[in-house]
Write an enzyme that holds these catalytic residues in place. Structure first.
Site, PDB file in Angstrom:
ATOM      1  N   TYR A 110     109.026  28.285  44.077  1.00  0.00           N
ATOM      2  CA  TYR A 110     107.803  28.439  44.858  1.00  0.00           C
ATOM      3  C   TYR A 110     106.631  28.881  43.974  1.00  0.00           C
ATOM      4  O   TYR A 110     105.475  28.580  44.278  1.00  0.00           O
ATOM      5  CB  TYR A 110     108.017  29.432  45.990  1.00  0.00           C
ATOM      6  CG  TYR A 110     108.713  28.829  47.191  1.00  0.00           C
ATOM      7  CD1 TYR A 110     107.981  28.279  48.234  1.00  0.00           C
ATOM      8  CD2 TYR A 110     110.101  28.797  47.278  1.00  0.00           C
ATOM      9  CE1 TYR A 110     108.606  27.722  49.341  1.00  0.00           C
ATOM     10  CE2 TYR A 110     110.738  28.234  48.371  1.00  0.00           C
ATOM     11  CZ  TYR A 110     109.990  27.697  49.395  1.00  0.00           C
ATOM     12  OH  TYR A 110     110.618  27.134  50.484  1.00  0.00           O
ATOM     13  N   GLU A 152     115.638  30.088  54.142  1.00  0.00           N
ATOM     14  CA  GLU A 152     116.531  29.335  53.264  1.00  0.00           C
ATOM     15  C   GLU A 152     117.641  30.230  52.716  1.00  0.00           C
ATOM     16  O   GLU A 152     118.788  29.783  52.569  1.00  0.00           O
ATOM     17  CB  GLU A 152     115.716  28.706  52.129  1.00  0.00           C
ATOM     18  CG  GLU A 152     114.846  27.554  52.618  1.00  0.00           C
ATOM     19  CD  GLU A 152     113.665  27.235  51.710  1.00  0.00           C
ATOM     20  OE1 GLU A 152     113.689  27.644  50.526  1.00  0.00           O
ATOM     21  OE2 GLU A 152     112.720  26.578  52.181  1.00  0.00           O
ATOM     22  N   GLY A 276     118.969   5.014  62.362  1.00  0.00           N
ATOM     23  CA  GLY A 276     118.940   6.277  63.087  1.00  0.00           C
ATOM     24  C   GLY A 276     120.142   6.475  63.989  1.00  0.00           C
ATOM     25  O   GLY A 276     120.353   7.562  64.527  1.00  0.00           O
TER      26      GLY A 276
END
Length: 386
Positions: A110, A152, A276
């Protein structure tokens, strides 16, 4: 990797001073966000070429899809921070977090994103980025990053692994052609049991030396076996079709994804288009295996009967359920799905398909009365759909 808990962006807040600056600068930032994000990625990949080689999807970069995704996520989060009436971005953040853990993203990365994003904002907006403006947007970024990093971390913990430790070597034990463009692969390895509807990221080493990753839904699986369906439409899927056979190995990540079958007694409606159908087949298979008494409605749209890769399996699974119906629609025959023809009242509705299809169905569902709507789109642009 899965937890019932969702990220909580409502715990993130700006000071009054920062909030006023963000309100004032959202319009110019929004007007230039595509240029900002393009500049950002150019800067980051120049400084860290390993990211475009081994982590980021090169196809999405060429198409600009990743840039749109970042623009949507940052702008949506900033708007939520300064507008109490803005929609809560919790589902967007949950999807981002799942995709991050499926790629092994860790907290230290990050900082790389931050440094290059802020540099891009300064380069594009120039003197408009005063120290005060830079400080306010810096705060927005780290508030969003903090929400994602914490969520996360919990996802990694749910499978008992260290952050980023999600890649496993998997052996291909079966390869089956389902249609002209779709193959199914069985992968064996030291994995973790997926939730019905989840996906795995598969990585291959391409001829130019890049390790590219793509996410594929899991048809069915357990702690040592995933079966996935792959439509040939990009670098990785083409490489799998042409060069990966039974006995070969690939990288595969532990299962992730927020589109999972929810417990309860609500009727289940599964709506898909094209490939899908894969997560829907996974959900349907789980319902059939447990002999679920829930009412199940399956609607699938494809170009033709021949292009419907999982037709036989879906029909077989529907037949195993006591209260289930299957409704196929083929564009080549002029057929169109009208969700008003389906009984979605009080149902948990699951969607997966192309961006236009997904948005159209969600708009139609808004006029009806489903209990919940869940969706998955294998494109960074699913963040735009909210």
């Amino acid at each position: 990797m899965f937890i019932d808990e969702k990220p909580n962006p409502k715990q993130a807040y700006l000071s009054d001073e920062h909030a006023e600056i963000i309100k004032a600068t959202l319009p110019p930032v929004g007007a230039n966000i595509q240029t900002i994000t393009k500049t950002f990625y150019n800067k980051m990949f120049t400084a860290h070429p390993e990211l475009i080689s081994d982590t980021f999807n090169r196809g999405n970069q060429k198409q600009g899809a990743q840039q749109k995704a970042l623009a949507a996520s940052v702008a949506t989060f900033a708007t939520q921070l300064v507008d109490p009436d803005a929609p809560d971005p919790v589902m967007m953040l949950d999807r981002i977090a799942h995709k991050h853990v499926s790629l092994g993203i860790t907290a230290d990365q990050y900082q790389i994103v931050h440094d290059n994003l802020m540099a891009a904002i300064v380069e594009v907006l120039g003197d408009a980025v005063t120290p005060e403006v830079a400080e306010a947007w810096d705060k927005v970024y780290w508030l969003m990053a903090d929400v994602l990093i914490k969520h996360e971390g919990k996802l990694y913990e749910s499978d008992g692994v260290e952050a980023g430790d999600v890649f496993r070597t998997a052996t291909v034990t079966e390869k089956t052609q389902l249609s002209d463009t779709v193959y199914a692969y069985s992968l064996e390895g030291d994995l973790t049991a997926p939730r019905p509807g989840q996906y795995t990221s598969v990585g291959v080493k391409l001829p130019d030396g890049a390790r590219q990753l793509r996410q594929y839904s899991i048809i069915e699986g357990d702690a040592s076996h995933y079966r996935i369906a792959v439509e040939t439409e990009g670098e990785v899927s083409t490489f799998l079709r042409d060069h990966v056979n039974v006995g070969d190995t690939v990288d595969a990540t532990l299962a992730a994804g927020d589109l999972v079958l929810q417990p309860g007694t609500n009727p289940v409606v599964l709506i898909s288009s094209g490939i899908g159908s894969t997560p829907m087949t996974g959900i349907l298979g789980h319902l059939a295996a447990e002999g679920s008494p829930r009412k199940v409605t399956v609607a699938h749209v494809d170009e033709s009967q021949q292009s419907w890769a999982q037709a036989d399996e879906m029909r077989m699974l529907v037949d195993k359920l006591d209260d289930a119906s299957l409704h196929p629609y083929f564009r080549a025959e002029g057929q169109r799905l009208n969700v008003a023809d389906l009984d979605v009242s009080g149902a948990d509705v699951y969607l997966c398909g192309g961006e236009g299809f997904l948005q159209s169905i969600r708009d139609d569902l808004a006029q009806l009365d489903p209990a919940n709507v869940y969706f998955e789109l294998f494109s960074p642009n699913d963040w735009l759909i909210g």
